[in-house]
Design an enzyme around this catalytic site. Structure first.
Site: not given
Ligand code: AMP
Length: 481
Positions: A12, A38, A112-113, A252
């Site tokens: 968020c 979001g 947010n949180g 990220y």
């Molecule tokens: P995964 O395919 O599950 O390994 O997702 C990793 C990718 O999702 C990374 O390359 C990040 O760009 C992105 N990512 C990392 N943390 C988050 C998060 N908390 N929420 C959404 N996307 C994320």
């Protein structure tokens, strides 16, 4: 330490403005710039000093406000919200800001949180006769504020905040005042800006740039700021030693043009790439980054090694964040729709592929496969953050340990699973070096998802403001001239 749980996490973004005739419209623009935080829902509550009016809906900011006549949302104060939650919470009633009507005073809340003791508080409230309408944490705070019967003011809000444990940035709007509160460890970002005589507040400073506002200061950990016609005042309701700003904001989540805790996101990611290059070089021809969040780190890595930075992958801008898809199958399909290799660049090359993080491993595996299919000779994966092995309880969707690839496999196994020639992560020291700058030296970062060191636990009591010697915030509290 914690029971494994998959609740409603809320990444968020929040936005607020005080003292501007176009409050609702500027909130719309502010939310637009924080759309990346979001995509599930968005909303605004505006006050003209008499009445709180709301407009919200499911979907992207543009969709929600497409038909909106901002004239009907007149008022000089507003708060807004963009929402991202994991499965379970995607309903209209969970879209924020939440608006609570009462005979004496209305109140709107945006959050947010993540609150860790929600279940306990919910139970207590229900036992005392409260009926809760949503599955969102935010409603619990509203009940706690109102329950003492003291009205909505600094004291009742501070008392309510001292009953909750977790990571949060809250905005509260009444007919007469706007409040902003940050958790005692300062895990979530929240900054104050000025737009002429108006005050603005936002999760990310990119929202200030969007509307032409200038950054004024950070909201401090455990600080409750009150905006009224008299200007702004502030109290410290609680605090804990060092600030623990979420490292994933830098890795990220936040936009590269934002400054989080006064550190620019792009610059910090570039430094992550530089540190990564120093720690884990590889023999290769080119460096590429996974768009968009890894580009800055890839630039840093290339700069430090002297290898050419190339555009090896392009992104279809019209597909949302793949992480958001509720099932693994959809996520895999999503990666394919979203990213494509630039064949002429990657074919026959030994590639260093930078990604910002690996969570489940889906994205990385797909991309390595895609690059190999496009003719890449070797793919060396370099991750610009330490491995994520622990769930997040502070509002970042880090899922359960079972789903986290690094919690279940060794580095070599991960390399094999994703089909890369080699894999390396940035060290914790490298991450810290990249983020923490001199101006934030007394302030730390939260790396719980990487290290398992949780700065806030459900059992650990908050340190109340009156029990400790608090640094004065008087200097930074302004009166409107
Ligand atoms: P995964 O395919 O599950 O390994 O997702 C990793 C990718 O999702 C990374 O390359 C990040 O760009 C992105 N990512 C990392 N943390 C988050 C998060 N908390 N929420 C959404 N996307 C994320």
């Amino acid at each position: 330490m914690f029971a494994e749980m998959k609740g409603i996490n809320e990444e968020c973004g929040v936005f607020g403005i005080w003292g501007h005739e176009k409050a609702a419209e500027l909130t719309y623009y502010g939310l637009h710039s924080m759309q990346h935080r979001g995509q599930e829902g968005a909303g605004v509550v505006v006050s003209d000093g008499q009445e709180l009016k709301t407009h919200k809906g499911l979907g992207l900011v543009n969709d929600v406000f497409k038909q909106t006549r901002f004239n009907a949302l007149s008022g000089e104060r507003a708060i807004g919200h963009v929402r991202y939650s994991t499965q379970g919470g995607k309903t209209y009633e969970n879209v924020q800001p939440l608006l609570f009507r009462s005979q004496t005073e209305d109140m709107a809340l945006a959050h947010n949180g993540n609150i860790m003791n929600t279940d306990k508080l919910r139970g207590e409230l229900e036992n005392q006769g409260s009926i809760l309408q949503t599955s969102s944490d935010t409603e619990v705070l509203a009940h706690l504020i109102k329950r003492g019967g003291m009205g909505i003011n600094e004291t009742s809000i501070a008392d309510a905040l001292n009953r909750i444990t977790g990571a949060y940035a809250y905005l509260i709007l009444t007919e007469e005042k706007m409040y902003a509160a940050l958790d005692p460890s300062g895990i979530r970002p929240l900054s104050i800006g000025r737009l002429g005589a108006s005050y603005v507040i936002a999760s990310e400073t990119c929202a200030f740039d969007q509307i032409g506002a200038v950054f004024e200061r950070e909201v401090l950990p455990g600080e409750l700021v009150t905006f009224s016609d008299g200007g702004i005042t502030s109290i410290r309701f609680a605090m804990r030693g060092q600030r623990k700003m979420c490292a994933m904001e830098y890795v990220y989540l936040s936009r590269p043009d934002s400054d989080v805790n006064q550190v620019n996101i792009h610059a910090s990611r570039k430094r992550m790439g530089i540190e990564l290059a120093k720690e884990s070089p590889a023999d290769a021809d080119i460096v590429i980054g996974v768009p968009d969040s890894s580009i800055s780190a890839a630039i840093g890595y290339a700069e430090a090694t002297g290898l050419p930075y190339e555009m090896g992958i392009i992104k279809n801008r019209y597909v949302g964040r793949t992480f958001i898809q509720p099932s693994q199958e959809l996520r895999e399909q999503g990666v394919k729709l979203k990213l494509a290799p630039v064949r002429g660049i990657v074919s026959g090359k030994r590639i260093i592929m930078i990604d910002d993080s690996i969570v489940r491993g889906t994205t990385c595996k797909r991309i390595v496969h895609m690059l190999k299919q496009a003719g890449a000779a070797e793919v060396h994966v370099r991750i610009a953050s330490p491995s994520i092995q622990h769930p997040c309880y502070y509002g970042i969707d880090m899922s359960t340990r079972e789903e986290l690839i690094a919690a279940n496999y060794s580095l070599d196994e991960i390399g094999e699973l994703i089909g890369a020639e080699s894999v390396a992560y940035l060290s914790e020291a490298g991450l810290e070096k990249a983020i923490v700058r001199e101006k934030t030296i007394h302030q730390g970062i939260c790396t719980a998802c990487m290290t398992g060191h949780y700065p806030v636990t459900e059992n650990r009591q908050q340190v109340m403001a009156h029990e400790v010697q608090l640094p004065s915030v008087g200097d930074s509290a302004h009166r409107k001239s």
